[in-house]
Design a protein around this motif. Structure first.
Motif, PDB file in Angstrom:
ATOM      1  N   VAL A   6       2.715   7.543   9.308  1.00 36.61           N
ATOM      2  CA  VAL A   6       1.636   7.245  10.251  1.00 36.61           C
ATOM      3  C   VAL A   6       0.751   6.155   9.668  1.00 36.61           C
ATOM      4  N   HIS A   7       0.369   6.291   8.375  1.00 36.72           N
ATOM      5  CA  HIS A   7      -0.476   5.288   7.738  1.00 36.72           C
ATOM      6  C   HIS A   7       0.224   3.938   7.687  1.00 36.72           C
ATOM      7  N   ALA A   8       1.513   3.931   7.386  1.00 40.25           N
ATOM      8  CA  ALA A   8       2.245   2.672   7.322  1.00 40.25           C
ATOM      9  C   ALA A   8       2.247   1.997   8.685  1.00 40.25           C
ATOM     10  N   GLN A   9       2.370   2.774   9.736  1.00 38.39           N
ATOM     11  CA  GLN A   9       2.357   2.207  11.073  1.00 38.39           C
ATOM     12  C   GLN A   9       0.979   1.667  11.425  1.00 38.39           C
ATOM     13  N   ALA A  10      -0.065   2.161  10.779  1.00 44.84           N
ATOM     14  CA  ALA A  10      -1.425   1.725  11.070  1.00 44.84           C
ATOM     15  C   ALA A  10      -1.733   0.364  10.446  1.00 44.84           C
ATOM     16  N   GLY A  11      -0.748  -0.278   9.826  1.00 48.50           N
ATOM     17  CA  GLY A  11      -0.943  -1.627   9.324  1.00 48.50           C
ATOM     18  C   GLY A  11      -0.977  -1.772   7.825  1.00 48.50           C
ATOM     19  N   THR A  12      -0.870  -0.690   7.087  1.00 47.93           N
ATOM     20  CA  THR A  12      -0.818  -0.801   5.634  1.00 47.93           C
ATOM     21  C   THR A  12       0.542  -0.329   5.170  1.00 47.93           C
ATOM     22  N   PRO A  13       1.104  -1.002   4.186  1.00 49.20           N
ATOM     23  CA  PRO A  13       2.470  -0.675   3.768  1.00 49.20           C
ATOM     24  C   PRO A  13       2.603   0.656   3.041  1.00 49.20           C
ATOM     25  N   LEU A  29      -1.183   5.092  -8.903  1.00 56.54           N
ATOM     26  CA  LEU A  29      -1.420   5.688  -7.586  1.00 56.54           C
ATOM     27  C   LEU A  29      -0.133   5.982  -6.817  1.00 56.54           C
ATOM     28  N   GLN A  30       1.005   5.777  -7.445  1.00 55.13           N
ATOM     29  CA  GLN A  30       2.288   5.902  -6.749  1.00 55.13           C
ATOM     30  C   GLN A  30       2.461   7.245  -6.038  1.00 55.13           C
ATOM     31  N   LEU A  31       2.168   8.334  -6.709  1.00 60.37           N
ATOM     32  CA  LEU A  31       2.421   9.646  -6.120  1.00 60.37           C
ATOM     33  C   LEU A  31       1.562   9.944  -4.904  1.00 60.37           C
ATOM     34  N   GLU A  32       0.385   9.337  -4.834  1.00 60.83           N
ATOM     35  CA  GLU A  32      -0.495   9.628  -3.707  1.00 60.83           C
ATOM     36  C   GLU A  32      -0.578   8.481  -2.697  1.00 60.83           C
ATOM     37  N   TRP A  33       0.033   7.339  -2.975  1.00 58.06           N
ATOM     38  CA  TRP A  33      -0.110   6.157  -2.136  1.00 58.06           C
ATOM     39  C   TRP A  33       0.176   6.446  -0.657  1.00 58.06           C
ATOM     40  N   ASP A  34       1.269   7.099  -0.379  1.00 57.85           N
ATOM     41  CA  ASP A  34       1.661   7.320   1.014  1.00 57.85           C
ATOM     42  C   ASP A  34       0.765   8.329   1.732  1.00 57.85           C
ATOM     43  N   ARG A  35      -0.124   8.983   0.981  1.00 59.25           N
ATOM     44  CA  ARG A  35      -1.075   9.908   1.607  1.00 59.25           C
ATOM     45  C   ARG A  35      -2.466   9.299   1.765  1.00 59.25           C
ATOM     46  N   LEU A  36      -2.679   8.122   1.191  1.00 53.15           N
ATOM     47  CA  LEU A  36      -3.989   7.469   1.297  1.00 53.15           C
ATOM     48  C   LEU A  36      -4.231   6.974   2.718  1.00 53.15           C
ATOM     49  N   GLU A  37      -5.500   7.006   3.119  1.00 53.47           N
ATOM     50  CA  GLU A  37      -5.868   6.483   4.429  1.00 53.47           C
ATOM     51  C   GLU A  37      -5.697   4.971   4.417  1.00 53.47           C
ATOM     52  N   PRO A  38      -5.442   4.364   5.580  1.00 52.86           N
ATOM     53  CA  PRO A  38      -5.245   2.904   5.640  1.00 52.86           C
ATOM     54  C   PRO A  38      -6.402   2.117   5.028  1.00 52.86           C
ATOM     55  N   GLU A  39      -7.635   2.566   5.237  1.00 57.24           N
ATOM     56  CA  GLU A  39      -8.783   1.838   4.679  1.00 57.24           C
ATOM     57  C   GLU A  39      -8.741   1.809   3.159  1.00 57.24           C
ATOM     58  N   ARG A  40      -8.384   2.921   2.548  1.00 59.99           N
ATOM     59  CA  ARG A  40      -8.308   2.970   1.083  1.00 59.99           C
ATOM     60  C   ARG A  40      -7.161   2.112   0.572  1.00 59.99           C
TER      61      ARG A  40
END
Length: 139
Positions: A6-13, A29-40
C-alpha cells in the motif's frame, strides 16, 4: 495486499525498489522500511539524496542514529517522537539552552555519562534519545 505494498503504491518505493546505493545508506532501516508511512520514507529518501555530500562525521552520526532507532521498541519510538514534539514546542531560547546542555553532556567522558545515566534511574528518559535533531526525523 500487505501494508508495504500500500505504501509503495502511495508513491514511495518498497525496499526492493530502492537502488543499491539507497539500500546501502538505509541498511539499518531495512527490516522496517516496508512498514514505514510514505511521509517517513520520503524524509529518509531526501536524506539519502544529500548523504554523499555530507561530511564523513555527519554520515557516521546518521548511521549511528539509524542503528539506534532501529533497535528501539515501538514504545520507545513513540516516547522519542513525543519528546521530539515537546522539544519543538519550546521557545527558541529554551531550546538553545537545552542544546548547550546536551553538547556539554556529549563532551563528558563515557564513564561519567554512564554514572549520570545510572543516577537518573530506570524511569528517567534516556539522554541518548532526547536530542535527535541531526537527521530527518522518522518520528
Amino acid at each position: 495486499m500487505q501494508a508495504g505494498e500500500v505504501h509503495a503504491q502511495a508513491g514511495t518505493p518498497s525496499w526492493a525498489q530502492l537502488s543499491p546505493e539507497q539500500q546501502k545508506i538505509l541498511a539499518p532501516l531495512q527490516l522496517e522500511w516496508d512498514r514505514l508511512e510514505p511521509e517517513r520514507r520520503k524524509r529518509w529518501l531526501d536524506l539519502v539524496a544529500r548523504y554523499p555530500n555530507l561530511p564523513a562525521e555527519r554520515q557516521l552520526r546518521i548511521q549511528q542514529r539509524m542503528h539506534e532507532w532501529a533497535s528501539l521498541t515501538p514504545e520507545q519510538r513513540a516516547q522519542a517522537r513525543e519528546r521530539y514534539k515537546e522539544l519543538k514546542q519550546l521557545p527558541p531560547e529554551k531550546r538553545q539552552q537545552l542544546h548547550q546542555r546536551w553538547q556539554e553532556y556529549q563532551r563528558l567522558p563515557e564513564e561519567k555519562r554512564q554514572r549520570l545515566r545510572e543516577k537518573r534511574g530506570p524511569d528517567s528518559a534516556d539522554p541518548n534519545t532526547v536530542k535527535r535533531g541531526e537527521q530527518p526525523s522518522p518520528r
